[in-house]
Design an enzyme around this catalytic site. Structure first.
Site, short mmCIF file in Angstrom:
data_model
loop_
_atom_site.label_atom_id
_atom_site.label_comp_id
_atom_site.label_asym_id
_atom_site.label_seq_id
_atom_site.Cartn_x
_atom_site.Cartn_y
_atom_site.Cartn_z
N TRP A 72 1.06 -1.18 0.37
CA TRP A 72 -0.01 -0.12 0.47
C TRP A 72 1.06 1.44 0.46
O TRP A 72 1.87 1.30 -1.40
CB TRP A 72 -1.02 0.21 0.73
CG TRP A 72 -1.13 -0.43 2.38
CD1 TRP A 72 -0.75 0.74 3.48
CD2 TRP A 72 -0.10 -1.19 2.87
NE1 TRP A 72 -0.45 0.25 4.53
CE2 TRP A 72 0.02 -1.56 4.43
CE3 TRP A 72 0.53 -2.35 2.81
CZ2 TRP A 72 0.96 -2.26 5.57
CZ3 TRP A 72 0.94 -3.50 3.92
CH2 TRP A 72 1.12 -3.05 5.08
N ASP A 73 0.75 2.42 0.86
CA ASP A 73 1.64 3.03 1.12
C ASP A 73 3.02 3.62 0.37
O ASP A 73 3.50 1.70 0.82
CB ASP A 73 2.04 4.07 2.26
CG ASP A 73 0.58 3.88 2.83
OD1 ASP A 73 0.06 4.32 2.20
OD2 ASP A 73 0.95 5.08 3.75
N ALA A 143 4.20 4.41 6.90
CA ALA A 143 5.20 5.24 6.64
C ALA A 143 5.70 5.90 6.83
O ALA A 143 6.09 6.24 8.00
CB ALA A 143 4.20 5.58 5.40
N GLU A 311 -2.43 12.48 6.57
CA GLU A 311 -1.75 11.87 6.52
C GLU A 311 -1.29 12.44 5.08
O GLU A 311 -1.39 12.26 4.29
CB GLU A 311 -2.96 10.87 5.99
CG GLU A 311 -3.36 9.81 6.88
CD GLU A 311 -3.70 8.75 6.79
OE1 GLU A 311 -3.41 7.85 7.48
OE2 GLU A 311 -4.66 8.06 6.30
C1 FRU Z 1 -2.07 5.67 5.69
C2 FRU Z 1 -1.38 5.44 6.19
C3 FRU Z 1 -0.77 5.85 6.92
C4 FRU Z 1 0.10 5.00 7.43
C5 FRU Z 1 -0.04 3.37 6.53
C6 FRU Z 1 0.12 1.85 8.10
O1 FRU Z 1 -2.18 4.68 4.55
O2 FRU Z 1 -2.79 5.43 6.76
O3 FRU Z 1 -0.97 7.53 7.73
O4 FRU Z 1 1.80 5.46 7.99
O5 FRU Z 1 -1.31 3.75 5.93
O6 FRU Z 1 -0.62 1.47 7.54
#
Ligand code: FRU
Length: 444
Positions: A72-73, A143, A311
């Site tokens: 994901w991120d 992240a 975020e």
């Molecule tokens: C955004 C988030 C970030 C965090 C991560 C945790 O997608 O909420 O803020 O670091 O996902 O998985």
């Protein structure tokens, strides 16, 4: 853009009041600045148009970096000046990851940073976990950002969430840093000679809410997503991050500057629980060369009584302007106002200046109404390319909150866990628009 100077309130020295008073802040001897507000009035200007609405994503045409992992991120390796690094012909992307058999709702509980590298930007090799076994701080890693310096040293900043070895997961968030040599060879990219991992910043309770303050009636606290930023104007180096305005709910209030102009406020109802929404974008200044010491400064921007989570904030400099971007979810808006899952942004000609919402509302990229949860975690790169990941597609009438109640099969089928098609955006002073869609995961 003119910097608005408010009367000098000494609120920064009074614990808890900094969030209430939105003061002109004195930082060191030279730096005075006003914490900017994203207001309820700005949010009511949100309108989806073809300039800000992303094309619908068709997941069938996309693929994972590696079938065995959800990601994901993500964030590419950058040079100090924010440009994308190319190391002996390789581009490198870091991403939060979890094995593909893990349910989407649980990936955050076991997130691990992996890296992927490619020579052509299309075919990616999974380099494996970034850190050596057991070295990373936290029970999992969220992240961050990664920078390579002139000596091929990697400086890696991340969110250490929870504590290593904890029996039940907790949500404490601290910033950690480690460095290593970047080694490029025919065999690919590896990171060697790792330093110790160190905690470099924790929420202070004065500018940024601590977990303890956040537990006194608030929805949740955030102190995460450290993003390295070198200011080209001053040469100073910073970390930009997601925080929450300090204090417990009882110490805060919804004030006129959180709402908007007097004309707007006159006819706008602010439900009392809005005070629980206290997202902020924080900044800390590097005070040593190893990037292990930082001074926390007051937030650049707050969304008090507006939004709970700003975020992965990050800054792009174009011309004389600082563009401050952040991501938020539909369900993070305070009651009485609403906005889509999207990328939002603000502009100022001064790093510590008076940030104005882009396009009058802040909205830069929205998921399309037909597929409102299709992408998330947008990150704008210096060339205007925006990366993100595929979140949930084709949910029909379900909202994100309903997903956990669906069958496992349904959850896996609708979860992306992979890079989304990138988008190219144009920035013109305080206006932006989506120019085109690019290939999946493109960073150039
Ligand atoms: C955004 C988030 C970030 C965090 C991560 C945790 O997608 O909420 O803020 O670091 O996902 O998985």
């Amino acid at each position: 853009m003119k910097k608005k100077k408010r009367s000098l309130l000494l609120a920064t020295t009074i614990i808890g009041l900094s969030a209430i008073l939105s003061p002109l802040v004195t930082v060191g001897a030279t730096n005075n600045y006003t914490v900017s507000n994203w207001t309820r009035e700005h949010v009511t200007n949100i309108e989806l148009t073809d300039r800000n609405t992303a094309p619908v994503i068709n997941m069938d045409e996309l693929e994972k970096f590696d079938e065995d992992y959800h990601t994901w991120d993500s964030w590419p390796l950058k040079n100090k000046d924010g440009s994308i690094a190319v190391v002996r012909g390789y581009q490198i992307i870091f991403a939060l990851s979890a094995p593909s058999h893990v349910l989407p709702g649980q990936v955050h509980d076991i997130a691990e940073v992996r890296y992927f590298y490619s020579k052509n930007g299309k075919d990616w090799t999974n380099g494996g976990p970034v850190f050596e076994d057991g070295d990373a701080l936290g029970s999992r890693q969220w992240a961050g950002s990664a920078m390579i310096d002139e000596d091929d040293q990697l400086h890696f900043f991340y969110t250490a969430t929870g504590r290593k070895g904890e029996e039940h997961i907790t949500y404490e968030q601290r910033f950690a840093k480690a460095s290593a040599d970047v080694v490029a060879s025919r065999a690919g990219i590896s990171f060697e000679n790792w330093s110790d991992h160190q905690i470099i910043l924790e929420a202070d309770g004065e500018y940024y809410q601590t977990q303890e303050q956040g537990s006194q009636g608030d929805i949740a606290y955030a102190f995460r997503d450290p993003e390295f930023f070198k200011d080209p104007k001053s040469g100073e180096e910073y970390i930009i991050f997601e925080g929450n305005s300090s204090g417990a709910p009882a110490d805060r209030a919804c004030l006129p500057e959180h709402i908007g102009s007097p004309e707007f406020a006159e006819n706008h109802d602010v439900p009392e629980v809005s005070v629980l929404f206290n997202g902020s974008i924080g900044i800390a200044k590097a005070t040593n060369e190893d990037y292990t010491e930082f001074e926390l400064l007051p937030p650049l921007l707050e969304a008090n009584c507006v939004n709970q989570e700003l975020e992965r904030p990050h800054i792009i400099v174009k011309g004389n302007n600082y563009y401050l971007f952040t991501d938020t979810h539909f369900d993070k808006y305070a009651p009485g106002i609403t906005g889509p899952e999207g990328l939002y942004g603000f502009v100022s000609d001064d790093l510590f200046g008076d940030y104005k919402p882009l396009n009058g509302s802040g909205l830069v990229i929205a998921n399309p109404p037909e597929n409102p949860y299709q992408a998330y975690s947008w990150l704008v790169l210096p060339n205007g390319t925006v990366i993100s990941f595929v979140h949930f597609t084709d949910l029909g009438d379900l909202t994100i909150g309903d997903i956990g109640h669906q069958s496992h099969e349904f959850q896996f089928e609708h979860f992306g866990g992979m890079q989304a098609p990138s988008l190219k955006i144009a920035l013109n002073q305080d206006r932006t628009h989506i120019v085109t869609e690019l290939k999946q995961g493109a960073i150039r």
